[in-house]
Motif scaffolding. Structure first.
Motif, short mmCIF file in Angstrom:
data_model
loop_
_atom_site.label_atom_id
_atom_site.label_comp_id
_atom_site.label_asym_id
_atom_site.label_seq_id
_atom_site.Cartn_x
_atom_site.Cartn_y
_atom_site.Cartn_z
N ALA A 3 7.71 6.79 4.03
CA ALA A 3 6.47 6.89 3.26
C ALA A 3 5.26 7.02 4.18
CB ALA A 3 6.32 5.68 2.35
N PHE A 4 5.28 6.28 5.28
CA PHE A 4 4.20 6.39 6.26
C PHE A 4 4.15 7.81 6.82
CE2 PHE A 4 2.52 6.46 10.52
CZ PHE A 4 1.31 5.80 10.38
N ASP A 5 5.29 8.33 7.21
CA ASP A 5 5.34 9.68 7.77
C ASP A 5 4.83 10.72 6.78
OD1 ASP A 5 6.33 8.67 10.16
OD2 ASP A 5 8.42 9.15 9.68
N ALA A 6 5.20 10.56 5.51
CA ALA A 6 4.79 11.52 4.48
C ALA A 6 3.29 11.46 4.23
CB ALA A 6 5.55 11.25 3.19
N GLY A 7 2.70 10.28 4.36
CA GLY A 7 1.27 10.12 4.10
C GLY A 7 0.42 9.92 5.33
N ALA B 227 0.84 -1.20 0.00
CA ALA B 227 0.00 0.00 0.00
C ALA B 227 0.87 1.25 0.00
CB ALA B 227 -0.93 0.00 1.22
N LEU B 228 1.95 1.21 0.76
CA LEU B 228 2.88 2.34 0.76
C LEU B 228 3.56 2.47 -0.60
CD1 LEU B 228 4.38 1.74 4.30
CD2 LEU B 228 2.89 3.64 3.62
N ALA B 229 3.88 1.35 -1.22
CA ALA B 229 4.51 1.37 -2.54
C ALA B 229 3.57 1.99 -3.57
CB ALA B 229 4.91 -0.05 -2.96
N LYS B 230 2.32 1.59 -3.52
CA LYS B 230 1.33 2.11 -4.47
C LYS B 230 1.21 3.63 -4.34
CE LYS B 230 -3.53 1.73 -5.78
NZ LYS B 230 -4.82 1.11 -5.48
N SER B 231 1.16 4.10 -3.11
CA SER B 231 0.98 5.54 -2.90
C SER B 231 2.24 6.35 -3.20
CB SER B 231 0.50 5.81 -1.47
OG SER B 231 1.51 5.49 -0.54
N ASN B 232 3.38 5.68 -3.32
CA ASN B 232 4.64 6.39 -3.58
C ASN B 232 5.25 6.07 -4.94
OD1 ASN B 232 5.58 7.96 -1.07
ND2 ASN B 232 4.65 6.09 -0.28
N GLN C 93 -4.26 7.87 8.17
CA GLN C 93 -5.13 7.90 9.34
C GLN C 93 -6.59 8.12 8.95
OE1 GLN C 93 -3.12 10.82 11.77
NE2 GLN C 93 -1.79 9.26 12.69
N ASP C 94 -6.83 8.91 7.91
CA ASP C 94 -8.20 9.10 7.43
C ASP C 94 -8.79 7.79 6.95
OD1 ASP C 94 -8.12 11.80 8.02
OD2 ASP C 94 -7.72 12.42 5.94
N ILE C 95 -8.01 7.02 6.18
CA ILE C 95 -8.48 5.71 5.70
C ILE C 95 -8.68 4.76 6.88
CG2 ILE C 95 -7.83 3.66 4.35
CD1 ILE C 95 -8.68 6.03 2.61
N ALA C 96 -7.78 4.82 7.86
CA ALA C 96 -7.91 3.97 9.05
C ALA C 96 -9.23 4.26 9.78
CB ALA C 96 -6.72 4.17 9.98
#
Length: 93
Positions: free
Chosen positions: A59-63, A38-43, A68-71
């Motif tokens: 990547a997590f920090d950047a997104g 999922a991180l790969a897809k978004s980056n 968190q909205d999706i969570a």
């Protein structure tokens, strides 16, 4: 109560190839994992399997906000012991 993310800590779970993070619904801790894919897809990475721990955490920090909205959306669908966010949870990326 609403799901909140007051704690900014996160860690990489090598066995799951995912970033682990937590939210809170009142006093109850809710565990989440977001897969490297999922991180790969978004980056725009070529492969999640070659992504390093540092790259996944960055990547997590950047997104973080959108993750968190999706969570929150996934959490609102039903209560579970933990949640795994996958690439399919992030449409349009």
């Amino acid at each position: 109560m609403a799901l909140d993310f007051p704690n900014h800590s996160r860690s990489f779970d090598e066995a799951r190839r995912a970033v682990r993070f937590s939210g809170y619904d009142g006093m109850q801790q809710i565990r989440f994992f977001i897969e490297a894919a999922a991180l790969a897809k978004s980056n725009g990475w070529d492969s999640a399997t070659t992504a390093s721990e540092a790259a996944c955490l960055a990547a997590f920090d950047a997104g973080r906000a959108s993750i968190q909205d999706i969570a929150r959306v996934i959490y609102s669908r039903g209560r579970h012991p933990f949640y795994v966010l996958t690439a399919s949870d992030f449409p349009g990326r």
